[in-house]
Design a protein around this motif. Structure first.
Motif, PDB file in Angstrom:
ATOM      1  N   TYR A 193     -30.661  38.723 -15.659  1.00 56.34           N
ATOM      2  CA  TYR A 193     -30.609  37.738 -14.575  1.00 56.34           C
ATOM      3  C   TYR A 193     -30.776  38.417 -13.221  1.00 56.34           C
ATOM      4  O   TYR A 193     -31.615  38.028 -12.400  1.00 56.34           O
ATOM      5  CB  TYR A 193     -29.276  36.996 -14.637  1.00 56.34           C
ATOM      6  N   THR A 250     -35.392  41.559 -20.143  1.00 57.26           N
ATOM      7  CA  THR A 250     -34.978  41.092 -18.813  1.00 57.26           C
ATOM      8  C   THR A 250     -35.261  39.592 -18.658  1.00 57.26           C
ATOM      9  O   THR A 250     -34.456  38.864 -18.100  1.00 57.26           O
ATOM     10  CB  THR A 250     -35.653  41.886 -17.673  1.00 57.26           C
ATOM     11  N   SER A 251     -36.395  39.144 -19.191  1.00 58.70           N
ATOM     12  CA  SER A 251     -36.662  37.696 -19.162  1.00 58.70           C
ATOM     13  C   SER A 251     -35.573  36.958 -19.934  1.00 58.70           C
ATOM     14  O   SER A 251     -35.117  35.894 -19.517  1.00 58.70           O
ATOM     15  CB  SER A 251     -38.004  37.367 -19.820  1.00 58.70           C
ATOM     16  N   ASP A 257     -32.022  41.253 -12.556  1.00 59.16           N
ATOM     17  CA  ASP A 257     -33.319  41.911 -12.443  1.00 59.16           C
ATOM     18  C   ASP A 257     -34.377  40.955 -11.878  1.00 59.16           C
ATOM     19  O   ASP A 257     -35.259  41.363 -11.139  1.00 59.16           O
ATOM     20  CB  ASP A 257     -33.740  42.415 -13.832  1.00 59.16           C
ATOM     21  N   LYS A 258     -34.262  39.684 -12.246  1.00 61.08           N
ATOM     22  CA  LYS A 258     -35.259  38.710 -11.765  1.00 61.08           C
ATOM     23  C   LYS A 258     -34.786  38.018 -10.491  1.00 61.08           C
ATOM     24  O   LYS A 258     -35.587  37.460  -9.749  1.00 61.08           O
ATOM     25  CB  LYS A 258     -35.499  37.624 -12.841  1.00 61.08           C
ATOM     26  N   HIS A 259     -33.529  38.008 -10.278  1.00 63.42           N
ATOM     27  CA  HIS A 259     -32.937  37.193  -9.216  1.00 63.42           C
ATOM     28  C   HIS A 259     -32.148  38.142  -8.316  1.00 63.42           C
ATOM     29  O   HIS A 259     -30.920  38.082  -8.276  1.00 63.42           O
ATOM     30  CB  HIS A 259     -32.006  36.173  -9.882  1.00 63.42           C
ATOM     31  N   LYS A 267     -29.136  32.738 -18.287  1.00 64.60           N
ATOM     32  CA  LYS A 267     -28.285  32.251 -17.183  1.00 64.60           C
ATOM     33  C   LYS A 267     -28.928  31.081 -16.451  1.00 64.60           C
ATOM     34  O   LYS A 267     -28.265  30.315 -15.775  1.00 64.60           O
ATOM     35  CB  LYS A 267     -28.048  33.379 -16.155  1.00 64.60           C
ATOM     36  N   HIS A 268     -30.231  30.980 -16.566  1.00 65.96           N
ATOM     37  CA  HIS A 268     -30.978  30.036 -15.753  1.00 65.96           C
ATOM     38  C   HIS A 268     -31.765  29.145 -16.698  1.00 65.96           C
ATOM     39  O   HIS A 268     -32.993  29.217 -16.765  1.00 65.96           O
ATOM     40  CB  HIS A 268     -31.930  30.857 -14.858  1.00 65.96           C
ATOM     41  N   SER A 325     -39.170  34.767 -24.167  1.00 66.37           N
ATOM     42  CA  SER A 325     -39.225  36.094 -23.547  1.00 66.37           C
ATOM     43  C   SER A 325     -40.216  37.008 -24.265  1.00 66.37           C
ATOM     44  O   SER A 325     -40.956  37.758 -23.622  1.00 66.37           O
ATOM     45  CB  SER A 325     -37.843  36.752 -23.577  1.00 66.37           C
ATOM     46  N   TYR A 357     -32.495  36.514 -17.903  1.00 68.93           N
ATOM     47  CA  TYR A 357     -32.738  35.520 -16.849  1.00 68.93           C
ATOM     48  C   TYR A 357     -32.627  34.105 -17.425  1.00 68.93           C
ATOM     49  O   TYR A 357     -31.896  33.254 -16.909  1.00 68.93           O
ATOM     50  CB  TYR A 357     -34.116  35.755 -16.246  1.00 68.93           C
TER      51      TYR A 357
END
Ligand SMILES: [Ca+2]
Ligand SMILES: [Ca+2]
Ligand SMILES: [Ca+2]
Ligand SMILES: [Ca+2]
Lengths: 169, 169, 169, 169
Positions: free
Chosen positions: A110, C106-107, A112-114, C113-114, C142, C110
């Protein structure tokens, strides 16, 4: 060794307070009575781990060598431009993030992207190479978050188990 | 890039044939009609992956910098003596070993403790720093083994599924 | 086996198109000429991997058994309430997300959480247990994103290497 | 919860002493004054981790459901015959083995290929399905070994740092 690492981070523009602020932002939604001090404590705990110290040292060194022009091509260029298929920075950060178990790495992905707070500053810092550092900071913040999540949940579970025991008796 | 990596490996004393020999030794017990050529092909396939190339480049560079005395202390000493709590070499090798899925990393763990062939030579080479290289070679051999295991099993499964279909009709 | 998995996903309310839409949303910012068809193709590729199929089958089965009340306590309750320290769903999804290397995870973090699109629907579906499924879908999206990132970057790198060669000659 | 897990393990034929014996065998070559009690202590520490408890519970449940014929095909057959491309058992064991950092997973890979003591018994037990259990035991032994390695090394490093400080003053 821990003091050396904290100094290294500071020399590269990262104060522990800035990382704690990221931890606070990450964990606050899940535990309303969380304090900044608890985040700082969790972070200090992470930084005491030998493996974390060594990993930080390696990543920061690679950033510094690239910055000083002491790495050969093509590696220098790959690190400098943060090539999307270069995964070593993520691998190191992943190892840090999961030092308290698997729940840490989702926070890492999270962050890492945000990117937020200090991570954003690192990412937009023009004169420095922070290809490793921004991920390492995300890894530290994720590990500290995991530590807090474990603590809070363990407290809760112990409370629940106690209630159930009283219920039975 | 692939040619560069193969040259780098060779300059550090590792020919592809030596890695293929480890792959053959690892996989022969599971598939009796395995040939050395298949092992070499699988290895070549692994070496075509960008992420593998970048990871190899990084690890070998860290060995070389340590050897040439271009890393500061305490990192130089930690890498030179292959400190048991230093996990960066394993992290990089792990990333390579699991490029075809989780089955690769068990081979890696085995090779890491049970060094064979070229890995043994690297481990006992007195004048060079091979802290990363021996693990990277184990990672490559594990990834190539995983590729072969997938191929062999997929062939077998397709055969089985075909037989079952014929059975039904 | 692939058809069985696609059917299983559909029975649990997840069409491939819905996953492709997540992939498209994830990767569009990085490659402007991306099409939905490419996302669908990448996803189909992921679903052909034996290890992915087996992992999906296991996770969906655990959701179903929990839903039907066929798991004993305390595991049933832990899965039903998606206990924050329960990490098996993330472990399985992680294995799927990194089937093409480390850039996939990493995706995954993300998305975890999102939650977006189909993942949001799964998360708020009242009558079903989707503790595993929402993470598995994030893992699939991902992995497909990683596949696309590798393809796009490899094309770009080959173009660059060709230009450099022409430059030299 | 910890008591429940210990009972579950015992019901499946695994006493803690048998796991400690594997830990002792793994770590003895690296620390000559190691005692079986230290191995048992380290193992107890691992078993206190919530994430470890949940992962054990899930894996053992999948073995039991397969044994009782309560899983549908094709998953039942895949688990029963321990299909080589089935990686869920390794993923769960990997999560346990790395609960104290990356150094744990190399031991896991080694044990997975080189089954010893209780692991051998589980592997050759004819009437039970232990597809998950043998890997989970390897994961527990690896995590406990990692804990011991960290302790021993930290003691050593502290001693060295103290000596260096005295040397300076
Ligand atoms: Ca980076
Ligand atoms: Ca090494
Ligand atoms: Ca979940
Ligand atoms: Ca197994």
């Amino acid at each position: 060794m821990k003091e050396l690492i904290i100094k290294k981070l500071k020399d590269r523009g990262v104060k522990l307070e800035a990382i704690s602020a990221v931890v606070y932002k990450l964990q606050k939604p899940y535990s309303e009575n969380l304090t900044v001090e608890e985040c700082q404590d969790a972070l200090e705990h992470v930084l005491e781990k030998r493996e974390v110290q060594y990993t930080l040292l390696t990543g920061i060194t690679l950033d510094e060598l690239t910055e000083k022009g002491e790495l050969d091509e093509p590696l220098a260029g790959i690190i400098k431009e943060d090539e999307p298929l270069y995964g070593v920075d993520e691998s190191l950060a992943f190892a840090i993030s999961s030092i308290y178990g698997t729940i840490g790495f989702t926070s890492f992905g999270y962050l890492d992207k945000h990117k937020m707070g200090i991570m954003k500053e690192l990412d937009t810092s023009e004169n420095n190479v922070n290809t490793f550092l921004d991920d390492l900071v995300a890894g530290l913040a994720s590990a500290a978050s995991a530590k807090i999540a474990h603590q809070k949940r363990t407290e809760l579970n112990l409370k629940k188990e106690k209630l159930e025991e009283e219920d039975v008796s």
